[in-house]
Design an enzyme around this catalytic site. Structure first.
Site: not given
Length: 602
Positions: A2, A27, A73, A99-100, A477, A481, A484, A500, A597
């Site tokens: 948040c 964020r 969030w 936040n938390g 990566e 991306k 995402e 495999h 973020k």
């Protein structure tokens, strides 16, 4: 995850609060709100949805010199108007943003409800204003009531509160970031520096259990027992222009194009006369180290894989552990263990948990981070800063390349110190080509065919990315991306693993992006050809004239260079492919759904 913003100063606080919330949108959030103290009570305005919707609601709002704001969030309770912050006590005399996670909120809520407090949300946060109100009822001062409420809490938190009749913001932190901004008797408090960077770059990074009181002409910082503490002010060397999109449609595209500059900053002064020169780590720093562990999450984990590969090539025992799994899977840790925490923000909860476990076991710890004064930088023995500048897009781009370069230099430094290490013969070539890397990336940016290729393969069923050696973490990566920001299915594989199992998923509607770095390319090409015989189109990420180009259906060209840097050039091409694919799909590129973020809760 948040975002908190608070402001105390002359004039209307609403302007800086809304600016701060807009700056914190990266964020990740699903609701937003503000509260102001204006002489006629604490006024709260909040709603689910975007900051722009809140901004529209606030056009005729009362003014106030003191205020707090929040982007939420969702953790406890869905994204609704009722669950949005700020939260208040029953009478509305106390407003809090947080936040938390408050771990003992259920017990606290039951106790408060038994005392007559009425709750209106599903959140854990709402217990905090009720606790403050409860302690105010004991004829104590607002600051004392705030302290007593905080002492009742278990969990992680950054908290900012208003109390009716007081021109002050009361705040504290425990395991969640909070930074103070100083500007000519105007004060800011936020989760992250970009929230107020256009106003001031003079900051104080608060530490756990600091209690800060912001008043119109004074800021005081004390511990939980009320003893005054000194916290040094730092000057953030980020340019406020770096937090705007400028000429670009999205922050992500700007940050991809910013990589020549960010990497120049990362490299500057760290390669001299063909040798690694890290002033933070003089000769002999790592002489007592016998094994190395990297801890990281997400994109930082992929950068850590590059570091692990380079150390293993130098004969140094090394492993990467996902930070969330560190306590159970790290294996033996001793005073001879070096633990390197890779974290862009320096506030990633899982990574900080791993650092604390490593510290408790007696290991030497290092943070590789982008944020000076971050929790990771403070809690480790030493820090290596990326110097990449602020990154606003949720999908990390320039910070990944800076992490990879910083780790490449650091691992060479470690290998030179550790008795079992042997600096590879290719190190001279690695360092001689390092300063050319920003120009090579500029070439990629100017000549990339990524937009056309993204359009050509749009609408595919799935997207595979393969690589070998340092190409493997880049494949991971690249897939991360892609998924995402496009919301399409993508997976990264070690090239040799295709046969495999994953080969069963290959069809003509499964393009495969194959990364060629100059190491074991023949084997990677064989793997790509195996997929092509099953109908999969192949996109070769390789230098001009590479044998893979003739065997592929499309080509993303990279300059010919050292294999370590070739992997990063390939990564830039894959970043561009993801960006353009998402753009064609009209995705919200800078703020992908469900993602934040900075992940500051475990």
């Amino acid at each position: 995850m948040c975002g908190i913003i608070a402001h105390v100063g002359d004039g209307n606080a609403i302007g800086p609060l809304i600016e701060g919330l807009e700056n914190l949108e990266y964020r990740g959030y699903d609701s937003a709100g503000v509260a102001v103290q204006n002489g006629s009570g604490v006024k709260v305005h909040k709603c689910s949805g975007q900051v722009s919707e809140l901004k529209e609601e606030l056009r005729a709002t009362p003014k106030g010199n003191v205020g707090i704001g929040h982007t939420r969030w969702s953790t406890h309770g869905p994204p609704t108007d009722e669950n949005a912050h700020p939260h208040t006590d029953t009478a509305g005399d106390v407003a809090v943003v947080h936040n938390g996670i408050i771990e003992n909120y259920e017990r606290l809520r039951r106790d408060l409800e038994a005392k007559g407090h009425e709750f209106t949300s599903d959140t854990d946060t709402e217990v905090i204003p009720h606790l403050i109100d409860h302690h105010l009822g004991s004829s104590t001062s607002p600051e004392a009531a705030f302290r007593r409420a905080v002492s009742d809490l278990d969990g992680t938190y950054a908290i900012a509160a208003l109390v009716d009749g007081e021109e002050a913001v009361y705040a504290t932190r425990q395991g969640s970031p909070l930074v103070l901004g100083l500007e000519d008797e105007k004060w800011y408090l936020a989760s992250d520096v970009p929230a107020f960077l256009e106003h001031t770059n003079e900051v104080v990074y608060l530490e756990d259990e600091d209690v800060v009181v912001l008043e119109p002409h004074e800021v005081t910082i004390t511990d939980l027992d009320g003893r005054q503490v000194e916290r040094a002010a730092d000057t953030v060397d980020w340019d406020p222009e770096e937090t705007s999109k400028g000429k670009y449609d999205h922050y992500m595209l700007k940050e991809i194009h910013n990589q020549p500059t960010s990497l120049s900053n990362t490299i500057e002064g760290r390669v001299q006369d063909g040798e690694v020169a890290l002033e933070e780590f003089p000769d002999g720093t790592f002489a007592d180290v016998r094994n190395v562990q990297f801890v990281a999450c997400g994109t930082s984990y992929h950068a850590a894989l590059c570091g692990e590969q380079l150390l293993k090539e130098a004969g140094v025992p090394a492993q990467v552990v996902r930070a969330s799994e560190y306590v159970s899977t790290s294996g033996p840790v001793s005073e001879e263990t070096l633990v390197i925490a890779v974290t862009q923000s320096g506030e990633t909860a899982d990574t900080l948990g791993a650092v604390r476990a490593a510290n408790a076991a007696g290991a030497t710890t290092i943070a590789v981070t982008n944020v000076v004064g971050s929790t990771a930088a403070r809690e480790t023995d030493r820090a290596l800063y990326l110097r990449a500048g602020p990154e606003i897009g949720v999908a990390a781009t320039k910070t990944f390349s800076s992490q990879s370069v910083a780790l490449a230099l650091l691992t060479q430094r470690i290998a030179a110190d550790i008795p079992v290490g042997t600096v590879p013969e290719s190190t001279e070539s690695l360092l001689n080509t390092a300063e050319r890397l920003p120009d090579d990336i500029e070439t990629v940016l100017e000549t990339s065919d990524s937009d056309r290729i993204a359009a050509k393969y749009g609408g595919s069923d799935s997207y595979f990315f393969i690589g070998r050696d340092l190409g493997y973490p880049v494949a991971l990566e690249g897939a991360l991306k892609f998924k995402e920001i496009t919301y399409e299915h993508a997976e990264g594989f070690a090239a040799g693993e295709l046969k495999h199992g994953p080969l069963a998923l290959v069809t003509p509607r499964t393009p495969i992006f194959a990364v060629f770095t100059g190491e074991d390319d023949e084997k990677t090409l064989t793997n790509a050809k195996e997929a092509r015989t099953r109908g999969a189109p192949i996109v070769a990420v390789a230098p001009e004239g590479h044998p893979a180009v003739q065997a592929a259906d499309a080509h993303l060209e990279i300059p010919d260079t050292h294999p370590t840097w070739a992997s990063l050039l390939a990564n830039v091409q894959l970043q561009l492919v993801s960006y353009h694919a998402a753009s064609h799909l009209d995705r919200p590129i800078d703020k992908p759904r469900n993602l934040a973020k900075s992940v500051t809760v475990e």
